[in-house]
Design a protein around this motif. Structure first.
Motif, short mmCIF file in Angstrom:
data_model
loop_
_atom_site.label_atom_id
_atom_site.label_comp_id
_atom_site.label_asym_id
_atom_site.label_seq_id
_atom_site.Cartn_x
_atom_site.Cartn_y
_atom_site.Cartn_z
N VAL A 185 25.05 48.67 25.46
CA VAL A 185 24.05 48.11 26.68
C VAL A 185 24.34 46.37 26.51
O VAL A 185 24.48 45.90 27.13
CB VAL A 185 22.70 48.52 26.33
N GLU A 186 24.29 45.98 25.12
CA GLU A 186 24.42 44.55 24.83
C GLU A 186 25.66 44.08 25.55
O GLU A 186 25.71 43.10 26.20
CB GLU A 186 24.23 44.49 23.28
N ARG A 187 26.73 44.64 25.18
CA ARG A 187 28.15 44.52 25.48
C ARG A 187 28.39 44.52 27.11
O ARG A 187 28.98 43.71 27.85
CB ARG A 187 29.18 45.56 24.96
N ALA A 188 27.52 45.82 27.66
CA ALA A 188 27.84 45.84 29.21
C ALA A 188 27.16 44.74 30.09
O ALA A 188 27.70 44.51 31.09
CB ALA A 188 27.36 47.39 29.59
N LYS A 189 26.22 44.29 29.37
CA LYS A 189 25.34 43.15 30.05
C LYS A 189 26.45 42.06 30.04
O LYS A 189 26.20 41.04 30.98
CB LYS A 189 23.95 42.75 29.31
N THR A 190 27.16 41.74 29.39
CA THR A 190 28.17 40.51 29.07
C THR A 190 29.21 40.61 30.07
O THR A 190 29.96 39.68 29.98
CB THR A 190 28.54 40.32 27.56
N LEU A 191 29.61 41.96 30.42
CA LEU A 191 30.90 41.86 31.24
C LEU A 191 30.74 41.20 32.71
O LEU A 191 29.79 41.11 33.10
CB LEU A 191 31.13 43.39 31.78
N ARG A 192 31.97 40.27 32.84
CA ARG A 192 31.91 39.29 33.91
C ARG A 192 32.31 40.17 35.38
O ARG A 192 33.50 40.71 35.35
CB ARG A 192 32.69 38.38 33.54
N VAL A 193 31.33 40.26 36.17
CA VAL A 193 31.74 40.90 37.39
C VAL A 193 32.26 39.58 38.42
O VAL A 193 31.75 38.55 38.43
CB VAL A 193 30.41 41.46 37.99
N GLY A 194 33.15 40.06 39.28
CA GLY A 194 33.70 39.00 40.05
C GLY A 194 34.90 39.38 40.91
O GLY A 194 35.56 40.53 40.73
N ASN A 195 35.62 38.41 41.50
CA ASN A 195 36.83 38.61 42.37
C ASN A 195 37.97 38.82 41.25
O ASN A 195 38.16 38.16 40.37
CB ASN A 195 37.22 37.49 43.24
N GLY A 196 38.63 40.04 41.47
CA GLY A 196 39.78 40.40 40.53
C GLY A 196 40.71 39.30 40.45
O GLY A 196 41.61 39.21 39.47
N LEU A 197 41.10 38.37 41.21
CA LEU A 197 41.86 37.31 41.29
C LEU A 197 41.81 36.28 40.25
O LEU A 197 42.75 35.43 39.98
CB LEU A 197 42.17 36.69 42.51
N ASP A 198 40.22 36.37 39.94
CA ASP A 198 39.83 35.26 38.77
C ASP A 198 40.30 35.88 37.58
O ASP A 198 39.82 36.94 37.26
CB ASP A 198 38.78 34.99 39.17
N PRO A 199 41.03 35.10 36.77
CA PRO A 199 41.54 35.74 35.33
C PRO A 199 40.43 36.03 34.46
O PRO A 199 40.50 36.81 33.44
CB PRO A 199 42.50 34.66 34.81
N LYS A 200 39.19 35.35 34.81
CA LYS A 200 38.07 35.65 34.02
C LYS A 200 37.25 36.94 34.19
O LYS A 200 36.44 37.39 33.28
CB LYS A 200 37.10 34.33 33.91
N THR A 201 37.56 37.38 35.35
CA THR A 201 36.85 38.67 35.85
C THR A 201 37.30 39.77 35.07
O THR A 201 38.41 40.15 34.57
CB THR A 201 37.18 38.78 37.33
#
Ligand code: NAD
Length: 512
Positions: A319-335
């Motif tokens: 849960v701790e790690r799931a909360k850190t996942l960056r959601v966003g546009n797949g074209l952004d390399p950080k997503t």
């Protein structure tokens, strides 16, 4: 129209959007309907990727005619020559990998690294299967009469209809198209209506590689076009990947017409985490398995079956790690987690989250919401969602959700865990994390799935191994590996009697 993505997009009237065509008999042509549907970026629905022909039965029948015309010449082309064209195709795909991955992320949403993997799978499939052009092994065997020769060869099945889903926009069409071609069949591909550009890119690359006119045909469109392909009398085989509901309908229609049908359908895959497992490794594998491709993989790790002794520790870390996942546009390399494919799918996932909370009464440990603010405003984004205290028979633990949602189920013994994993209607993929070789081998033996992993998640298939599932996932066929050749070719037994006289098998006595 079949999907929410298409329905919503059809209202768009932007004139600058590129119009694409069907590919029939080596020509790029419009649909006889004159209608188009819009291919929309799920991360930003104001971004229209292109307009694609909304094909009719007439278009499908024309494509079948073209494939019929090309069939004899292609079947008679020696397999090594057919394969040479496929090696050229592999080179073209390799050269355009970046372009195809970026276009795929724009139409499908998954992050660039994953769309790169999707195109790579098509490249791997092309090279690997092209090698079969110089094998396509048959076999010889002794005949029971003297001066008689017996052997078996593969022959093409004929005209193949290929129907594909949205989640692996180039990999899945290639898994069907390439083996169908190396075996000497001609094809009509009906692309997934949410991701038509990736199929079109693949087919355009086939044209560029010099595959003769009519051998590969592409029709865009939704359910109506797919159903017309299934109904066409000249189509000998349907190869389908998609939901179990659609697959069963197609199987019924094929059974009525005595067509060959191969089905790759839904999954409800599970990872077992034993008390001796490397927990950090298991958590990372579970995150990748559950939330990669926003959970829209047929092999997604949608159930995590965790030993009671490590349950709390595992859940806390997950849960701790799931909360850190960056959601966003797949074209952004950080997503790390992109959008889901369309509005209808998003609503289905949100409904399952409600079922998990209110009907199943599992604990919503994190996520559970649609994201709508700021850069999320025009897309279909859902937070990575983890349910804990899940019981094996709850709906969220039984039914395919196909989104960024996973549930953690506690167990006490390995046999109990195996029963939980096997206790669903599907049988695609399973996994076990353990350091104990005895437990690993016992699980490999007892888990009734088509694929099983030890110390990694339920995803990550490689093209030279067979791919497919048991129970509600499939109908006994396997794609990939050399096993796929059994879908796209039929065995022919050949007997050559060179004795110069009548010899009656099973009747004449042979002197010893
Ligand atoms: P879907 O069943 O909605 O659609 C799949 C394809 O079938 C589309 O091209 C669609 O237009 C076509 N279709 C729909 N109705 C039809 C009909 N009546 N006749 C002929 N064609 C018809 O599936 P989807 O939402 O695109 O994909 C998600 C599903 O695919 C999930 O269930 C997933 O598990 C499954 N899937 C399975 C595998 C596997 O190998 N087992 C791989 C990827 C996806």
């Amino acid at each position: 129209m079949a999907t929410a993505k298409m329905a919503k997009a059809k209202r768009s009237t932007k004139p600058s959007v590129k119009k694409y065509s069907n590919y029939i008999g080596g020509e790029w042509v419009k649909s006889s309907s004159g209608q188009y549907f819009d291919n929309v970026n799920p991360a930003d629905t104001t971004d229209i990727v292109g307009r694609f022909p909304d094909s009719t039965e007439e278009d499908v029948n024309r494509a079948v005619e073209a494939a019929k015309e090309a069939a004899v010449r292609w079947r008679r082309t020696p397999a090594p020559r057919r394969a040479e064209l496929l090696f050229t195709l592999g080179e073209i795909l390799r050269g355009k990998k970046d372009q195809f991955s970026t276009e795929m992320t724009r139409e499908m949403g998954k992050v660039l690294k994953e769309t790169g993997g999707d195109v790579q799978e098509a490249i791997d499939c092309t090279y690997y299967t092209a090698g079969e052009g110089r094998r396509l092994h048959g076999f010889t065997t002794p005949a029971e009469m003297p001066n008689k020769f017996a052997m078996c060869v593969r022959q093409p099945v004929g005209l193949c209809g290929l129907i594909t889903p949205f989640n692996f926009p180039m990999a899945i069409p290639s898994w069907k198209l390439i083996p169908a071609l190396v075996c000497g069949n001609t094809v009509v591909l009906k692309s997934g209506e949410d991701v038509p550009l990736s199929s079109l890119n693949l087919v355009k690359a086939c044209e560029e590689a010099g595959i003769p006119k009519g051998v590969v045909n592409l029709v865009n469109g939704a359910r109506e076009a797919g159903a017309a392909l299934v109904a066409n009398d000249d189509v000998r085989l349907i190869s389908f990947t998609g939901s179990t509901t659609t697959g069963k309908k197609i199987a019924e229609a094929c059974a009525r017409d005595n067509k060959i049908v191969s089905l790759e359908m839904g999954g409800k895959n599970a990872i077992i985490v034993m008390d001796d497992a490397d927990i950090d490794n298991a958590v990372e594998g579970s995150l990748w398995g559950a939330f990669g491709t926003s959970g829209q993989r047929c092999t997604a790790s949608s159930r995590l079956v965790v030993h009671k002794k490590v349950y709390k520790k595992f859940c806390d870390k997950l849960v701790e790690r799931a909360k850190t996942l960056r959601v966003g546009n797949g074209l952004d390399p950080k997503t790390e987690v992109g959008p889901v494919i369309n509005e209808r799918q998003m609503e289905k996932i949100l409904t399952y989250i409600e079922i998990g909370k209110n009907q199943d009464k599992a604990t919503l440990a994190c996520g559970g919401n649609r994201l709508t603010k700021g850069s999320y405003a025009n897309g279909w984004f859902i937070e990575p969602t983890v349910f804990t205290n899940v019981k094996p028979k709850m709906r969220i633990a039984q039914e395919e959700i196909f989104g960024p949602v996973t549930c953690v189920i506690p167990f006490s013994t390995l046999d109990e865990a195996i029963n939980i994993v096997n206790g669903v209607a599907y049988g695609l993929s399973s996994a076990i994390y353990t350091q104990d070789v005895n437990r690993a081998f016992y699980a490999m033996q007892e888990l009734y799935t088509g694929i099983c992993y030890v110390n990694s998640a339920t995803i990550g298939a490689e093209v030279h191994l067979p791919f497919g599932g048991t129970k509600g996932t499939g109908n006994g066929h396997r794609e990939a590996g050399t096993q796929v050749l059994d879908i796209f070719s039929e065995w022919k037994a050949l007997y050559v009697d060179y004795s110069g006289k009548l010899q009656k098998a099973q009747i004449d006595d042979v002197e010893i």
